[in-house]
Structures are given as structure tokens and as C-alpha cells.
Design a protein around this motif. Structure first.
Motif, short mmCIF file in Angstrom:
data_model
loop_
_atom_site.label_atom_id
_atom_site.label_comp_id
_atom_site.label_asym_id
_atom_site.label_seq_id
_atom_site.Cartn_x
_atom_site.Cartn_y
_atom_site.Cartn_z
N ILE A 139 0.84 -1.21 0.00
CA ILE A 139 0.00 0.00 0.00
C ILE A 139 0.87 1.25 0.00
O ILE A 139 0.55 2.24 -0.67
CB ILE A 139 -0.95 -0.01 1.21
CG1 ILE A 139 -1.98 -1.14 1.06
CG2 ILE A 139 -1.66 1.33 1.36
CD1 ILE A 139 -2.89 -1.30 2.27
N THR A 140 1.98 1.21 0.74
CA THR A 140 2.88 2.37 0.80
C THR A 140 3.44 2.70 -0.58
O THR A 140 3.42 3.86 -1.01
CB THR A 140 4.03 2.09 1.78
OG1 THR A 140 3.52 1.75 3.06
CG2 THR A 140 4.93 3.33 1.91
N VAL A 141 3.95 1.69 -1.27
CA VAL A 141 4.54 1.90 -2.60
C VAL A 141 3.49 2.37 -3.60
O VAL A 141 3.69 3.36 -4.32
CB VAL A 141 5.22 0.60 -3.09
CG1 VAL A 141 5.68 0.76 -4.54
CG2 VAL A 141 6.39 0.24 -2.19
N ILE A 142 2.36 1.66 -3.66
CA ILE A 142 1.31 2.02 -4.62
C ILE A 142 0.74 3.40 -4.32
O ILE A 142 0.51 4.22 -5.22
CB ILE A 142 0.20 0.95 -4.61
CG1 ILE A 142 0.75 -0.39 -5.12
CG2 ILE A 142 -0.98 1.39 -5.47
CD1 ILE A 142 -0.21 -1.54 -4.97
N GLY A 143 0.52 3.67 -3.03
CA GLY A 143 -0.04 4.97 -2.64
C GLY A 143 0.86 6.13 -3.02
O GLY A 143 0.40 7.15 -3.54
N TRP A 144 2.17 5.98 -2.79
CA TRP A 144 3.09 7.06 -3.13
C TRP A 144 3.24 7.23 -4.64
O TRP A 144 3.38 8.36 -5.13
CB TRP A 144 4.46 6.81 -2.50
CG TRP A 144 4.59 7.46 -1.15
CD1 TRP A 144 4.64 6.85 0.06
CD2 TRP A 144 4.65 8.86 -0.89
NE1 TRP A 144 4.73 7.78 1.07
CE2 TRP A 144 4.75 9.03 0.51
CE3 TRP A 144 4.62 10.00 -1.70
CZ2 TRP A 144 4.82 10.27 1.12
CZ3 TRP A 144 4.70 11.25 -1.10
CH2 TRP A 144 4.80 11.38 0.28
N LEU A 145 3.16 6.15 -5.40
CA LEU A 145 3.24 6.27 -6.86
C LEU A 145 2.04 7.05 -7.40
O LEU A 145 2.19 7.94 -8.26
CB LEU A 145 3.30 4.88 -7.50
CG LEU A 145 4.61 4.11 -7.33
CD1 LEU A 145 4.49 2.71 -7.90
CD2 LEU A 145 5.77 4.86 -7.99
N ILE A 146 0.86 6.72 -6.88
CA ILE A 146 -0.34 7.45 -7.33
C ILE A 146 -0.28 8.90 -6.89
O ILE A 146 -0.63 9.81 -7.65
CB ILE A 146 -1.60 6.76 -6.77
CG1 ILE A 146 -1.76 5.35 -7.36
CG2 ILE A 146 -2.85 7.60 -7.05
CD1 ILE A 146 -2.89 4.55 -6.76
N THR A 147 0.19 9.14 -5.67
CA THR A 147 0.25 10.52 -5.15
C THR A 147 1.27 11.35 -5.91
O THR A 147 1.04 12.54 -6.20
CB THR A 147 0.60 10.49 -3.65
OG1 THR A 147 -0.40 9.74 -2.94
CG2 THR A 147 0.65 11.90 -3.08
N LEU A 148 2.40 10.76 -6.26
CA LEU A 148 3.40 11.49 -7.04
C LEU A 148 2.86 11.86 -8.42
O LEU A 148 3.14 12.95 -8.93
CB LEU A 148 4.67 10.65 -7.17
CG LEU A 148 5.54 10.55 -5.92
CD1 LEU A 148 6.68 9.56 -6.13
CD2 LEU A 148 6.09 11.93 -5.54
N TRP A 149 2.10 10.95 -9.02
CA TRP A 149 1.47 11.27 -10.30
C TRP A 149 0.50 12.44 -10.15
O TRP A 149 0.49 13.37 -10.97
CB TRP A 149 0.72 10.04 -10.83
CG TRP A 149 -0.15 10.33 -12.02
CD1 TRP A 149 0.22 10.43 -13.33
CD2 TRP A 149 -1.56 10.61 -11.98
NE1 TRP A 149 -0.86 10.74 -14.11
CE2 TRP A 149 -1.96 10.85 -13.31
CE3 TRP A 149 -2.51 10.66 -10.96
CZ2 TRP A 149 -3.28 11.16 -13.64
CZ3 TRP A 149 -3.82 10.95 -11.27
CH2 TRP A 149 -4.20 11.20 -12.61
#
Length: 267
Positions: A244-254
């Protein structure tokens, strides 16, 4: 993407700014109060003790098992829910600073997570008292609670950043987030012991209990509560949280790359 990452990096370097602002938030909220933020700790402790006694009687559990479980659950949930609920309002609440202070928008997110971390530290007083009354079998593995909290704080940052931008654009999102957080509280094993249902002799109850694994909040609560109570670690909770941490940060950075510059206009 470079500008989005620069926003996070420059905001992190301004620790003196958001650290001071976060501390002033707490001082301002409890100005002229004798106990200050300890009132939050007292309120949470009274609620947790009352629910611990109630649910220990309802489920037939020993108070020394039920009460520490609920107390630690409340402490962790207070941090998680604070990051989500206040995160949805983080840019709207700082409209004046965003428009007049030339600083990265991530400063306000760091300020929020820092403020919640200070409140979490205050609430650990209840945890310390609980350990004196109900000693737990703590060992070196209990130190896993430290990286677990760091992971929760990292998730609190991306959640606040993402929801803050979304709520600045769509103001109806704020009350929706509050309702979802309230509903999630009842669906998460905070006042009820998950393993009691999972190990039930009734196969139907045990089967329904497994559906609780779908709830991401369960993994965030369990992977820090277990070391804090000296229980054996369940590594699948860590795997879920890391994913969740990795996926969440990828979406947030986008989202930060696309909409960072528009926040000042939306607020």
C-alpha cells in the motif's frame, strides 16, 4: 515529476518551519489550559477503559487481555484517523499561508504529520501506564513497533497529500471522508479481538472473520499493535502495508506532478 519530487525534498528541508508550525498548532489549541494536550490522552484513556470493561464482559474475555488490546488500538487509530480526516482539509485550512507564503505545499503535509506524531507521543503515556498495570511479554522484537510507526507516518503523508489536493478541488469530499473513517472504525478490530473470531469453533463465524482481511486498516493496526503487546509478528500484515505504501506514493506522485500548481487556485 522532477518538480513534484523537488516539492517534497524542499519541503522536507524546511523542517524548522513546519516543525515550529506543528508545535504552535498544539500550543494554540490548548492555550490557557493547565493540562494542555494531556486532555486528549485523558479522554482517550477514559473511553478505552470504559469500552475495555464493556467488551470484556460482552465477549467473556479477561480484562488484562481486552483492555491493553483496545488501548493500543485506540492510540494507533487516533494517529491514522487524524492523518486522514485532517489531511482532507490540510490545504483548505492553510489557505492564507498557501497564498501568501512562498513554500512548497508539502510543508503543510509535513506539519500535519508532525502534529499527529506529537499527539501520538502524548498518548503513549497511557501505553506506559498500561504496561505498569498489565505487564506484557515484551522482547527485542517489540522494537519493530518503531519501523511500523515510520511506515504509518509515510502512509499518513501520502494520504494527506492526495486527499488534500482532491478535497481542495472537490469540497464535497470532506464530509464523505469523515463518514468513511467513522465506518472503518467499526469494521476494524480495534475494540473487538480479531483472532477470537478467526479461531471460533463456529465455522461460519471464522469464515466471515477472514473477510476482515480486505480492510487495509486491519493490517495497519495489527502490524504495530502486535509488537507493542509482545505478540508474535504476522508478516503478511507487513507485506500488505509495504505494498500500500509503494502504490499509494506512486499514485500521489502522479497526482502531485499534474495538480500541484493548481492547489493555490483551488483553495
Amino acid at each position: 515529476m522532477g518538480r513534484a519530487l523537488d516539492d517534497l525534498r524542499v519541503g522536507w528541508r524546511q523542517r524548522q518551519l513546519w516543525g515550529h508550525l506543528g508545535w504552535q498548532d498544539i500550543r494554540q489549541r490548548y492555550r490557557r489550559s493547565v493540562l494542555g494536550p494531556i486532555w486528549i490522552t485523558i479522554s482517550m484513556a477514559v473511553t478505552a477503559v470504559a469500552l475495555g470493561i464493556l467488551y470484556a464482559g460482552l465477549f467473556g474475555n479477561a480484562l488484562e487481555d481486552q483492555l491493553p488490546y483496545i488501548l493500543v488500538g485506540f492510540i494507533v487509530w487516533a494517529f491514522i484517523s487524524g492523518c486522514i480526516i485532517e489531511g482532507a482539509d490540510v490545504f483548505i485550512a492553510n489557505e492564507g499561508l498557501i497564498k501568501h507564503l512562498p513554500a512548497p505545499i508539502s510543508v503543510h503535509v509535513y506539519r500535519l504529520v508532525w502534529r499527529q506524531s506529537l499527539l501520538f507521543a502524548h498518548n503513549l503515556i497511557v501505553y506506559a501506564v498500561m504496561l505498569l498495570i498489565f505487564p506484557q511479554d515484551l522482547d527485542w522484537s517489540s522494537l519493530l513497533a518503531i519501523p511500523a510507526f515510520v511506515l504509518i507516518a509515510l502512509n499518513g503523508a501520502w494520504v494527506a497529500l492526495f486527499l488534500g489536493m482532491a478535497s481542495a478541488r472537490f469540497r464535497d469530499l470532506n464530509p464523505i471522508v469523515g463518514s468513511i473513517v467513522q465506518l472503518t472504525f467499526f469494521l476494524t478490530p480495534i475494540v473487538w479481538i480479531y483472532e477470537d473470531f478467526l479461531n471460533s469453533e463456529n465455522p461460519a463465524i471464522a469464515e466471515r472473520a477472514r473477510w476482515a482481511e480486505i480492510n487495509p486498516a486491519l493490517h495497519f493496526i495489527e502490524f504495530i499493535r502486535r509488537p507493542m503487546l509482545g505478540q508474535e509478528q504476522v508478516w503478511r500484515h507487513w507485506y500488505v502495508v509495504l505494498a500500500i505504501t509503494v502504490i499509494g506514493w506512486l499514485i500521489t506522485l502522479w497526482a502531485l506532478r499534474r495538480y500541484r500548481a493548481r492547489v493555490s487556485y483551488w483553495v
